[in-house]
Design an enzyme around this catalytic site. Structure first.
Site, PDB file in Angstrom:
ATOM      1  N   LYS A  63       0.205  -2.111   2.826  1.00  0.00           N
ATOM      2  CA  LYS A  63       0.595  -1.972   4.230  1.00  0.00           C
ATOM      3  C   LYS A  63       2.115  -1.909   4.310  1.00  0.00           C
ATOM      4  O   LYS A  63       2.789  -2.941   4.402  1.00  0.00           O
ATOM      5  CB  LYS A  63       0.056  -3.159   5.046  1.00  0.00           C
ATOM      6  CG  LYS A  63       0.456  -3.130   6.520  1.00  0.00           C
ATOM      7  CD  LYS A  63      -0.378  -4.066   7.363  1.00  0.00           C
ATOM      8  CE  LYS A  63       0.139  -4.149   8.783  1.00  0.00           C
ATOM      9  NZ  LYS A  63      -0.803  -4.767   9.706  1.00  0.00           N
ATOM     10  N   GLU A  74       1.630  -6.465   2.099  1.00  0.00           N
ATOM     11  CA  GLU A  74       2.499  -5.968   3.165  1.00  0.00           C
ATOM     12  C   GLU A  74       3.957  -6.383   2.987  1.00  0.00           C
ATOM     13  O   GLU A  74       4.354  -7.471   3.406  1.00  0.00           O
ATOM     14  CB  GLU A  74       2.012  -6.468   4.541  1.00  0.00           C
ATOM     15  CG  GLU A  74       2.882  -5.932   5.684  1.00  0.00           C
ATOM     16  CD  GLU A  74       2.467  -6.406   7.074  1.00  0.00           C
ATOM     17  OE1 GLU A  74       1.586  -7.286   7.178  1.00  0.00           O
ATOM     18  OE2 GLU A  74       3.041  -5.910   8.053  1.00  0.00           O
TER      19      GLU A  74
END
Ligand code: 13P
Length: 342
Positions: A222, A177
């Site tokens: 992500k 992420e």
């Protein structure tokens, strides 16, 4: 490539489902509880997570994975069922946030670097024994005048890749992420600036993932969507969808099985609409779904308000949001669906 990791990754992005990010650290959940005037005590945190994870309709039908915080992975329902078991029984994969937070990056004024690599192998082994099958590490990239720098992005990209390799070594799928922030202290930038910074960041992250021998079929990305800063010139949802898909196609190899967006400060309905428009475009090489925190929980938290008599109302609000995002993951949501009874 490990088939086992790829199987977990595919289960995390099953068609029509997505991930509930319920991994707020003790400090972050305090900010959420402050909004409803609730004390940040362990029992309140436990009760709130029980409300979410025992919302059966949402969990069985729209949620394919749940990201937990260390404390939450060790907690149970009031009647003694471990949260990890409750989540698995609903057909979702339990996961765990493993980074230790974004800290000031030495020699890079105004920038952050995420810490947490020391001792990570041992922590992953314990988390695996507690039932976690995926993990999350979040890097924070702020946009401001002259920022971010490539030096700071490189440090975060390297840490993300080292983390991802350690996860895979231990049978855990890494959620990678790198979040380009939309609501930082200087959020007046336009959507093109977000595109440029995200494109650079994703290119640097995938270079490092390759260098550190991370298996792409055994990970989930992500990212942020390509959006203007909160105080920048706003654009229609269709433009966000088009620019986001263009940026991801230019940077994310098709060997990555799934991309699960963060919501990052978008309203609940914006986050749903943008995702649905992207999936409606079709022709995407990866599953595209949600891994929302605020955009899945805001209404539920409000409806609950910390009161035991409102648990059913909180679950209904969560279920509605999960269902709307499940539709968005298939590209079939429309504003009319928001009126459906939860
Ligand atoms: P938001 O959807 O609230 O951005 O949270 C998702 C998340 O897990 C950020 O790390």
């Amino acid at each position: 490539m490990s088939d086992e990791l790829n199987d977990i990754a595919l289960a995390m992005v099953k068609p029509g489902q997505g991930i509930l990010a319920a991994d707020e650290s003790t400090g972050t959940i305090k900010k959420r509880f402050d909004q409803i005037g609730l004390a940040n005590e362990e029992e309140n945190r436990r009760a709130y997570r029980e409300l979410l994870f025992t919302a059966d309709d949402a969990m069985n039908n729209y949620i394919s994975g749940v990201i937990l915080f260390d404390e939450t992975l060790r907690q149970s329902t009031k009647d003694g069922r471990r949260f990890a078991d409750v989540i698995s029984a609903a057909g979702a994969v339990p996961g765990i946030k493993v980074d230790k937070g974004a800290k000031a990056h030495a020699a890079f004024p105004g920038e952050k670097v995420t810490e947490g690599l020391d001792g990570l192998r041992e922590r992953l082994q314990e988390y695996h024994s507690l039932g976690a099958r995926f993990a999350k590490w979040r890097a924070v990239i702020d946009i401001a005048d002259g920022l971010p720098t490539t030096g700071s992005i490189a440090a975060d990209a390297h840490a993300l890749a080292r983390y991802a390799a350690l996860c895979q070594e231990n049978g855990i799928v890494p959620i990678v992420e790198p979040e380009v922030i939309m609501d930082g202290p200087n959020s007046g930038h336009d959507i093109q600036r977000c595109y440029d910074v995200t494109e650079l960041t994703l290119n640097m992250v995938f270079d490092e993932l390759f260098a550190q021998r991370v298996s792409l079929p055994g990970m989930i990305l992500k990212p942020n969507m390509i959006v203007p800063g909160l105080n920048g010139p706003q654009v229609p949802a269709a433009e966000i969808a088009e620019m986001t898909v263009a940026c991801l196609k230019a940077t994310v190899p098709p060997a990555v099985p799934g991309i699960a967006f963060l919501s990052g400060g978008q309203t609940e309905e914006q986050a749903t609409e943008n995702l649905s428009l992207m999936n409606a475009m079709g022709g995407l090489p990866w599953a595209l779904t949600f891994s929302y925190g605020r955009a899945l929980q805001q209404a539920a938290l409000k409806a609950w308000g910390g009161k035991p008599e409102n648990v059913a109302a909180g679950q209904a609000a969560f279920t509605h949001r999960a269902k709307m995002n499940g539709m968005a993951a298939s590209g079939t949501w429309s504003a009319a669906n928001e009126k459906m009874a939860a």
